[in-house]
Design an enzyme around this catalytic site. Structure first.
Site, PDB file in Angstrom:
ATOM      1  N   ASP A   1       0.886  -1.101  -0.042  1.00 34.93           N
ATOM      2  CA  ASP A   1      -0.153   0.049  -0.044  1.00 34.93           C
ATOM      3  C   ASP A   1       0.909   1.138  -0.129  1.00 34.93           C
ATOM      4  OD1 ASP A   1      -2.779  -0.391  -0.145  1.00 34.93           O
ATOM      5  OD2 ASP A   1      -2.793  -1.171   1.834  1.00 34.93           O
TER       6      ASP A   1
ATOM      7  N   MET B   1     -13.864  20.698   1.115  1.00 38.88           N
ATOM      8  CA  MET B   1     -13.279  21.997   1.536  1.00 38.88           C
ATOM      9  C   MET B   1     -13.439  22.411   3.022  1.00 38.88           C
ATOM     10  SD  MET B   1     -14.909  25.081  -0.589  1.00 38.88           S
ATOM     11  CE  MET B   1     -16.732  25.493  -0.078  1.00 38.88           C
ATOM     12  N   SER B   2     -12.556  22.993   3.392  1.00 41.36           N
ATOM     13  CA  SER B   2     -12.886  23.435   4.976  1.00 41.36           C
ATOM     14  C   SER B   2     -12.595  24.870   4.947  1.00 41.36           C
ATOM     15  CB  SER B   2     -11.709  22.815   5.981  1.00 41.36           C
ATOM     16  OG  SER B   2     -10.452  22.996   5.478  1.00 41.36           O
TER      17      SER B   2
ATOM     18  N   THR C   1     -15.745  18.083   4.914  1.00 38.21           N
ATOM     19  CA  THR C   1     -16.667  17.058   4.483  1.00 38.21           C
ATOM     20  C   THR C   1     -16.569  16.415   3.261  1.00 38.21           C
ATOM     21  OG1 THR C   1     -18.413  18.146   3.751  1.00 38.21           O
ATOM     22  CG2 THR C   1     -18.423  18.048   6.094  1.00 38.21           C
TER      23      THR C   1
ATOM     24  N   ASP D   1      -9.868  -5.448   1.792  1.00 33.95           N
ATOM     25  CA  ASP D   1      -8.551  -6.114   1.217  1.00 33.95           C
ATOM     26  C   ASP D   1      -8.652  -7.749   1.370  1.00 33.95           C
ATOM     27  OD1 ASP D   1      -6.929  -4.041   0.726  1.00 33.95           O
ATOM     28  OD2 ASP D   1      -6.421  -3.746   2.824  1.00 33.95           O
TER      29      ASP D   1
END
Lengths: 193, 570, 685
Positions: free
Chosen positions: C306, C382-383, C377, C521
């Site tokens: 990963d 965006m924040s 969110t 997985d």
């Protein structure tokens, strides 16, 4: 398995016909056509009689001849055999001792250290037609004396029959005893007849 | 030792390496491309044979089917040959009027020729009619093909992926006869006749020698038998003394031709192997390892023979050991031939092995005891070497930290088990039967030479039998029932103990996925692996015989050089 | 006592004395039978001992002395081998005991059919039962949290004292029986029947390490048994040959030769190598479900890693502020800082750190007063912060431009270029805007873990292909792949593409290894040949994997591969060593056996050993003491360096092949000198 056996039998019969039949006939026919002398044993005729084969050794024990090598088969060309003595077998020592004594007695003046091993040790086939040139030259004085020939003439015969190595690399120089003795006989016939 | 002698051996090795590729390519053309210049003649014959025999050309066999086909063909060949020998007196082409061959000898001889051993407990010119010799020759054509077919199947096992079949034995057999055995033997026979071998069916000739004695000279179809005898690595000569007999190898050139004939298929197979696995380096590495051991053996033997017998030096005789050797061949070529005959496992001899110096004898024993893998006969030599390669790969694979792979196929418990089995059985049979022979009345009675040499004779007989070699320390009474049966068993074990595990390995490998090569797989080509392979053969294959060899040739060697003889004479 | 505490106990005196006792107990023939090589030695010991007794009764003092010493050393050979095995087992047994003590009789609070809670013993819980576990209680069996969040102390299994958070629904929902809940209360659905729990399996695995042979071990055992069988026949045949030769060889000498020739070194150390390999894995907190899996790890050709957490740090870091043409970099940085001060995510914190480093800003969250904070969110992408009339936003290259347009602003043409450039560099662009104006872009960079490049290179040298799995787009993935040097990558990976990738590699004949944690997985883990599940992962992932990494460290697979290889290398090296030893032993014993009848064989006594008796004894002593001398190597394993198979083979062949050929010549000679000096046996030649 039964199927396999059936196939095996059929194939074996086919191959027997092919190999033992067709192939054998083909090789024999061509050999007889192309190389008849060899194919029939390279026999040597004298006065219409077979006196031997070119490459099959024969026993020469008389003082007038060049000697052949010791033979476990006594030069029986229908039953080739070697002594099979191992190197630590007392029989080997005894054999060599006897052969050496005989050779020295027959060729006075020759020292043991001059004698090539091949002249006192038995050959493989028991039919070895050859001896080493050295072994031939060692016998030359005796052959000359017994046959009332000059040493040079005898040595000339030996030299004539000397054969070297194959490609200069393989095997050992050798002379064919029967061929030498035939030359010897021819020389005697020419000069003493 | 002379420079000429050594040079000759080295040049010969170079010639062998030179012929490997063309022979290998021809085999590739015959078995894989199926396109050769002989096709216009042979293809119709081939089709005709299949039609007559009811063979379906395209049908593939599993390893077991393949084995059963070989077994059936061998069995039928054995029975037919046995029959011919038992009733030869009643059959034609018997100018010397030989009687029927006895049951012990017939069993021994039929097994011997069926297994490509050609151990001869008889003298050909004093036992066999021309018809019998011809029937022996038929087996000389067919029996090596069983070995060759084995390696074809084995290589298919290595190269095919996720498959189940290994080819068709009948097709492999027929194609080999038509494209390989017959054409080469034909040319070989003509050359050998030209060089002096007889090829006639007439009675034995009686000569009146110059000294006035009578000499009976055996005749026969020598040339044609000689060619396949050498080419097929059979070794069963027309005459008792085989290639040493002046009719079988009249000249040095004739012997050289026979040497090349004997080597050609086995060395060619190594290249063929590389070609089929698509990495010729693999083949060269195997051939390199074989040649290294072969050369070492030839030179050591030549050294020992050239040094001569120190016991005779006391009598004033100096020079090479010529007991049991022919003058025209001399010590160098005789050593080369005897090393070859035990290494390539053809088994015809141009010198008496029983009379070799102890170290010379040791080399012949080593060549056979190591499993006849130093070149070896048709197919089985390479097969044995690949079995050793599997063991070497297994150890090497562990040492690099991954499940061992050979040519992309994983070597696992099953393969190791079978390879170990192929190694164990010959050892058991050689040692077991030899131990029996030297402790039983029948066995002891047949021993000819006294002292440690006697043990060498016995070890040689069973090594030769198990290795399907066929040469002998000739002093041993091979015709005695004890040895006809024990050596007969040894030959059977040697042949089939090799066949079954080898085909089983092939059958297992063929089903496996192939793992692509990476930096994590160690290369099975090059000098490192070649060296490892040699070490495996020497340590695993031959060292187990060390105690026996110490009591045989080694004891004799050291005794000889400290001036000892054994016993009171034979 | 946890596993970790046991690690230091490798060769402590108590472990040694326990192993010595165990070595004697293992002399029981029924136990010895499982190792044919050493069983033969034991049988030989019995015979020589009987022979010694016979000689004592006959009053043959000199021969008794010799035979007795041979017998003693043969017994020691067996004991040394047993000791090695016992020592290796000892460590595993201590671990198992420690685990067993944690599996106390826990009472579980089971939720009955009608919702009532009843107390039942933990060992009676079945799959599907639901239990309630509160703070301070031990989780009675393996299960999945279906309700609640709790911090759990898993030190009993992992040895890691820091508690871990386990919560319902998600990739951290699996709990293990025997671990303790520290806070809160959870409802657990049981996923294992009694005797099948993780702890049960772990204990039986450690205890059963001896009996469970791996495929290569089986193959090697066959080879060793074959070699042993051959030498038994060789020795059996030697006696008739000796009789034929007129040599008198005692049974003791024959047995001595046999024991020297059969591969006792590897035969004696074989199981110790395997057990210690398993232990080494455990020491690194990896629990293999079978020895086969460890061995397969050594064979792995392809490893799926990963990206996040394995190759790169789990989080991206801000590394650059890229202002738009008419914006000062400090303006952009300040806006970014303000918007991130209340952002607790690692990315947010890295922006704060970068802004402070660049421009020495001093604002703290306290300065923001009553600002309104907009959290990131999945929908808004965006924040931001509304603060003193300023509307600052940061977010993806889609959402922030949309916000600016909404505010009536326009987009600077340079923005798209910068966004693309950063993406191509393997980074994540974060667009910052204030009101209707785009200020610039923050370059969030994937930080490659220190040392990962070297480890990946090591894997490549070992012939293993590395494949990076990432959810990133191919462009970004390609950049990172090039930077760290993986051979291949799987971008925008989904469970389906992972599974397909593994299947394709396997179809080409490769063995695939992979690490995974999430439920998604599981299919890939189940398909992979070597699958390491993280202990922190879900129950499904743990079921699918054939190894569990208790530390949940994503690079652990690399260690596992190395240990897998080490076990094989150690076995191979010692087999080679053992077989190569035979040459010297032959040269010691064979002349000694037959010199009486063939004096010439003295020439083969190339070590010039004093007498036949001293030669045989010296060879037997060498054969015996080489086993304890190699125990440390067997337990530690032959070092593995990823330098390519050809080089490893050459090195190991030189050390263990050539070394195995030469060393015994020196060793036997030295022992003979000691034997001679001490007059232990007859020194008459």
């Amino acid at each position: 398995m039964v199927r396999n056996l059936g196939t095996s039998i059929r194939l074996l019969v086919i191959f027997m016909v092919l190999i033992a039949g067709v192939y054998s006939l083909l090789v024999t026919g061509l050999a007889q056509l192309l190389f008849p002398a060899q194919a029939n044993g390279s026999l040597i005729y004298r006065h219409g009689q077979v006196i031997g084969a070119r490459m099959i050794g024969q026993s020469f024990t008389g003082a007038r001849w060049f000697d052949s090598r010791p033979s476990a088969a006594s030069y029986n060309a229908a039953a080739s055999v070697a002594s099979n003595y191992g190197p630590t077998n007392p029989a080997l020592i005894k054999e060599v001792k006897t052969n050496l004594a005989a050779f020295l007695k027959e060729n006075p003046g020759v020292k043991a250290s001059q004698v090539p091993p091949s002249m006192v040790e038995s050959s493989d086939s028991g039919l070895d037609p050859n001896i080493t040139p050295a072994a031939a030259y060692l016998q030359a004085p005796r052959v000359a004396r017994v046959n009332h020939m000059s040493l040079a003439a005898v040595r000339h015969i030996v030299a004539e029959h000397e054969r070297g190595r194959f490609l200069g690399l393989y095997g050992s120089p050798h002379v064919n005893v029967l061929a030498m003795n035939l030359s010897l006989l021819a020389w005697l016939n020419r000069h003493h007849a | 030792m002379t420079v000429t002698g050594v040079l000759g051996i080295l040049v010969f090795a170079a010639v062998l390496i030179a012929i490997a590729k063309p022979v290998g390519l021809y085999l590739y053309a015959v078995y894989d491309q199926r396109r050769t210049f002989l096709d216009p003649v042979m293809r119709p014959v081939e089709r005709g044979i299949y039609r007559l025999a009811g063979v379906r050309e395209e049908k593939e066999m599993s390893w077991l089917e393949y084995f059963l086909a070989i077994l059936a063909f061998n069995l039928v060949g054995f029975i037919v040959l046995y029959g011919f020998l038992r009733i030869q007196g009643a059959l034609p082409l018997n100018p010397a009027h030989f009687k029927d061959v006895g049951p012990h000898l017939s069993f021994n001889t039929a097994v011997s020729f069926m297994t490509n051993t050609n151990w001869q407990a008889y003298g050909g010119e004093s036992t066999m009619s021309y018809l019998s010799q011809t029937m022996l020759m038929v087996q000389q054509f067919l029996s090596p093909i069983s070995g060759l077919a084995m390696i074809l199947a084995f290589i298919r096992g290595l190269t095919r992926r996720n498959a189940h079949s290994l080819g068709n034995f009948w097709v492999d057999l027929t194609r080999t006869v038509l494209w390989v055995s017959l054409p080469v033997s034909f040319v070989g026979a003509m050359v050998l006749v030209a060089l002096g071998s007889p090829q006639n069916w007439g009675p034995y000739v009686t000569a009146h020698t110059l000294q006035g004695a009578r000499q009976s000279i055996a005749q026969g179809p020598v040339g044609m038998m000689n060619a396949i005898m050498q080419f097929g690595d059979n070794g069963g000569g027309f005459f008792n003394m085989n290639a040493g007999h002046p009719y079988e190898a009249p000249t040095i050139a004739s012997l050289m031709v026979q040497l090349i004939l004997g080597f050609s298929i086995p060395v060619g197979l190594t290249y063929y192997f590389g070609k089929v696995v698509k990495d010729t380096r693999q083949g060269w590495t195997i051939l390199g390892a074989m040649m290294a051991m072969f050369l070492a053996g030839a030179l050591v033997m030549y050294h020992a023979e050239a040094l001569g017998n120190p016991l005779l030096a006391h009598l004033g005789i100096h020079g090479a050991n010529m007991e049991g050797k022919e003058v025209r061949f001399g010590p160098a070529l005789s050593s080369l031939f005897e090393t070859s005959t035990t290494a390539v496992s053809w088994g015809s001899t141009a010198a008496a092995n029983d009379s070799l110096m102890p170290i010379g004898g040791l080399i012949t024993l080593f060549n056979m005891m190591s499993g006849e893998v130093i070149i070896g006969a048709w197919g089985v030599g390479l097969l044995g070497m690949l079995a050793f390669a599997i063991l070497a790969v297994f150890l090497a694979g562990l040492m690099v930290g991954r499940t061992p792979e050979y040519l992309g196929k994983k070597i696992q418990a099953y393969e190791v088990k079978m390879a170990t089995l192929a190694m164990i059985v010959p050892t058991f049979v050689i040692l077991g039967l030899s131990a029996w022979a030297v402790t039983s009345k029948g066995g002891l009675a047949g021993i000819y030479n006294p002292g440690p040499h006697g043990l060498s004779e016995v070890l040689y007989a069973f090594s030769s039998g198990v290795g399907n070699n066929g040469s002998a320390f000739g002093g041993l009474d091979a015709a005695a029932p004890f040895y006809t049966w024990t050596v007969g068993l040894a030959m059977l074990f040697g042949r089939f103990a090799m066949y079954i595990p080898a085909l089983a390995i092939a059958g297992s490998l063929v089903q496996k996925q192939s793992v692509p090569e990476s930096a994590g797989t160690f290369p099975t080509h090059g000098t490192l692996f070649g060296g490892l392979l040699i070490a495996t053969v020497v340590i695993v294959g031959a060292l187990v015989f060390f105690p026996a060899l110490a009591l045989g040739p080694l004891a004799e060697h050291f005794a000889l050089w400290s001036g000892h003889v054994f016993g009171g004479g034979a | 006592m946890s596993i970790h505490e046991l690690k230091s106990q490798a060769l402590s005196s108590s472990a040694v004395s326990q192993a010595i006792g165990e070595a004697f107990r293992k002399l029981n023939p029924r136990w010895m039978m499982h190792n044919p090589v050493m069983f033969i030695v034991e049988v030989g010991s019995v015979f020589t001992t009987l022979d010694a007794v016979r000689l004592l009764i006959e009053g043959n003092a000199s021969l008794f002395n010799f035979t007795l010493q041979i017998a003693i050393w043969l017994w020691l050979t067996v004991l040394f081998a047993n000791f090695a095995e016992a020592l290796a087992e000892g460590r595993g047994r201590a671990q198992a005991q420690a685990l067993r003590s944690t599996r106390t009789e826990t009472m579980a609070r089971k939720i009955g059919p009608s919702g009532t809670i009843e107390a039942v013993p933990g060992t009676q819980l079945r799959v599907g039962d639901r239990v309630v576990v509160a703070a301070g209680e031990i989780i009675p069996s393996d299960g999945t949290i279906i309700e609640g969040v709790a911090s759990v102390d898993e030190s009993a299994i992992t040895g890691e004292s820091a508690p871990v958070i386990r919560a319902a629904s998600g990739d951290m929902s699996a709990v293990t029986g025997g671990t303790r809940v520290l806070s809160d209360q959870i409802t657990v659905q049981i996923t294992a029947n009694p005797g099948e729990t993780f702890l049960d399996r772990m204990i039986s695995l450690i205890e059963g390490a001896v009996r469970q042979k791996t495929p290569n071990e089986i193959a090697l055992a066959i080879l060793l048994a074959g070699l042993t069988l051959i030498f038994v026949v060789v020795i059996m045949a030697t006696e008739p040959f000796s009789i034929y030769s007129g040599a008198v060889v005692s049974m003791t000498v024959l047995i001595a030769l046999l024991v020297c020739l059969i591969p006792t070194t590897i035969g004696g150390l074989m199981s110790a190598i395997g057990i210690s390999g398993m232990n080494r894995l455990l020491q690194r907190n990896v629990l293999a479900m079978s020895g086969r899996a460890i061995e397969a790890a050594g064979d792995v050709n392809v490893i799926l890693l990963d990206k996040t957490g394995t190759i790169t740090m789990g989080n991206r870091m801000a590394t650059e502020f890229v202002p738009m043409p008419d914006v000062k970099e400090s303006t952009l940085a300040e806006a970014a800082l303000l918007s991130s001060l209340s952002d607790e995510t690692p990315e947010g914190q890295s922006i704060v750190r970068l802004a402070r480093e660049r421009f020495q800003f001093t604002q703290t969250p306290a300065d923001l007063g009553n600002a309104e904070f907009h959290e990131f969110t999945a929908q808004t992408q965006m924040s931001g912060i509304d603060f003193g009339g300023r509307l600052i936003r940061k977010g993806s290259s889609k959402s922030v431009p949309a916000f600016v347009k909404e505010q009536g602003g326009s987009l600077p043409p340079e923005m798209d270029g910068e966004v693309t450039r950063i993406g191509r560099l393997g980074g994540t662009p974060l667009v910052v805007a204030e009101g209707d104006r785009i200020l610039g872009v923050i370059y969030l960079k994937d930080i490659v873990k220190p040392g990962i490049r070297e480890r990946l290179q090591a894997l490549r040298d070992a012939g293993i292909k590395t494949v990076m799995i990432t959810g990133d787009n191919p462009v970004t993935a390609d950049t990172i792949a090039k930077e760290v040097g993986v051979d291949d990558f799987l971008a925008q990976a989904t469970p389906e593409t992972k599974l397909a990738y593994i299947k394709q590699e396997q179809a080409e004949g490769y063995l695939v290894g992979m690490v995974g944690d999430g439920t998604n997985d599981s299919p890939a883990l189940a398909q992979a040949d070597v699958a390491v599940a993280m202990n922190s992962g879900t129950q499904a992932a743990r079921e699918a994997g054939n190894m569990v990494d208790l530390d949940s460290s994503p690079t652990k697979l690399l260690d596992i591969v190395e240990i897998g290889k080490q076990i094989l290398i150690t076995r191979g090296a010692m087999t080679t060593f053992s077989v190569a030893n035979d040459v010297a032993k032959y040269f010691a014993i064979i002349p000694a056996m037959f010199v009486a009848v063939f004096p010439g064989l003295e020439a083969m006594n190339i070590m010039h050993l004093t007498s036949p008796e001293s030669a045989v004894l010296s060879a037997v002593i060498f054969n015996a003491i080489i086993i304890p001398l190699l125990i440390p190597l067997a337990l530690r394993g032959v070092r593995y360096r990823p330098v390519g198979a050809a080089v490893i083979l050459r090195n190991n062949l030189v050390v263990y092949g050539l070394g195995g050929l030469v060393l015994p010549f020196i060793g036997i000679k030295l022992i003979d000198l000691v034997v001679t000096a001490l007059h232990l046996v007859s020194l008459h030649p």
